[in-house]
Design an enzyme around this catalytic site. Structure first.
Site, mmCIF file in Angstrom:
data_model
loop_
_atom_site.group_PDB
_atom_site.id
_atom_site.type_symbol
_atom_site.label_atom_id
_atom_site.label_comp_id
_atom_site.label_asym_id
_atom_site.label_seq_id
_atom_site.Cartn_x
_atom_site.Cartn_y
_atom_site.Cartn_z
ATOM 1 N NE ARG A 32 13.676 66.531 43.914
ATOM 2 C CZ ARG A 32 14.261 65.371 43.584
ATOM 3 N NH1 ARG A 32 13.633 64.489 42.833
ATOM 4 N NH2 ARG A 32 15.487 65.096 43.999
ATOM 5 N N GLY A 62 7.662 53.134 40.018
ATOM 6 C CA GLY A 62 6.600 53.913 39.380
ATOM 7 C C GLY A 62 6.986 54.363 37.982
ATOM 8 C CG HIS A 75 5.949 56.781 47.726
ATOM 9 N ND1 HIS A 75 5.825 58.130 47.976
ATOM 10 C CD2 HIS A 75 7.141 56.625 47.109
ATOM 11 C CE1 HIS A 75 6.910 58.762 47.551
ATOM 12 N NE2 HIS A 75 7.716 57.876 46.998
#
Ligand code: PAF
Length: 283
Positions: free
Chosen positions: A192, A152, A41
């Site tokens: 995740r 992304g 990010h």
């Protein structure tokens, strides 16, 4: 340490700040996220800086893109740490709407998709996912009216769906693609990844290794289907249950059957334990 950037929780205060910036000649870049920020990010924030002067990050765990069987309730949430990371990365404003702000009582509209959203990759396993993504991103684009938005390549099909959305619905927002960030052993960064046990984490890079080997084989003119089959065997051998491992046209995501000479992208999704990982690479 720098003071944390301001947080807007509703559309009116978001727009008030953005209008003031626009009046001062600033250009706005949006980085849409679901929070649980990692270095991937942060790289989107840095990529955004070449496309505008003020970076806004939205943090919203969007319920409409999760199926009832998926991890909406357990999806990692870490707002304070996220704001600190975004501040450190040189961002300017965080937009953190509640579910009621995004989906008020009576909300009844969903974007209907075709093209790259219906090519039989993620959509085969998550049939309602992209309608939820497209609807929330269209709302974010209308709320922020950004000059550019960064996504992304990790979610490669999502990137293509949103590029198509922006073009088809005449959003003035430029879609910027940012490359995948990886751990030293090749595992693609993902919020995740925290679900992986120590044992699963050891095996997880096998997905990227198999895709890399497959891309090399295709580049050296091995038959595509044989190279893919070898990748599937390697991924399954590392303990994954495979959803798909496919070679597709890099732009349209169409099957490659009759597209000799087309740019190729390898895309994979597979589950290890309870964690579903996706990855992709260019050939
Ligand atoms: O990629 C994500 O994090 C989400 O799908 C997005 C684009 C923020 C929409 O909720």
């Amino acid at each position: 340490m720098a003071a944390p950037v301001p947080i807007a929780h509703d559309v009116a205060s978001l727009r008030a700040q953005l209008s003031a910036w626009r009046a001062a000649g600033e250009t706005i870049v949006l980085v849409p996220t679901m929070g649980a920020l990692h270095a991937g990010h942060v790289s989107l924030v840095h990529a955004g800086k070449s496309h505008g002067t003020k970076i806004v990050m939205s943090i919203f765990v969007n319920p409409t893109q999760f199926a009832p069987t998926e991890d909406l309730s357990t999806y990692p949430r870490s707002l304070e740490a996220d704001v600190a990371k975004f501040t450190e990365a040189g961002g300017d404003l965080v937009f953190v709407p509640s579910v009621d702000v995004m989906y008020p009582q009576g909300f009844a509209t969903t974007i209907s998709l075709a093209g790259p959203a219906t090519v039989g990759l993620e959509d085969r396993f998550r049939p309602t996912h992209f309608a939820g993504v497209a609807t929330v991103v269209a709302k974010l684009f209308n709320q922020c009216r950004p000059d550019a938005a960064v996504f992304g390549e990790k979610d490669y099909q999502q990137l293509k769906v949103l590029t198509c959305l922006a073009r088809d619905l005449d959003f003035e927002t430029k879609i910027v693609a940012a490359p995948i960030m990886r751990e030293a052993d090749g595992l693609a960064l993902s919020s995740r990844n925290v679900y992986l046990s120590a044992e699963e984490r050891l095996h997880a890079p096998a997905l990227y290794r198999a895709l890399t080997k497959c891309a090399e084989a295709i580049k050296t003119r091995q038959p595509v289907e044989a190279a893919l089959e070898e990748a599937r065997i390697a991924i399954a051998g590392a303990g994954f249950a495979i959803d798909y491992v496919e070679a597709r046209h890099a732009e349209t995501l169409a099957s490659l059957d009759q597209l000799a000479g087309a740019p190729v992208r390898l895309l994979a999704a597979a589950r290890i334990g309870k964690t579903r990982l996706i990855d992709n690479i260019a050939v």
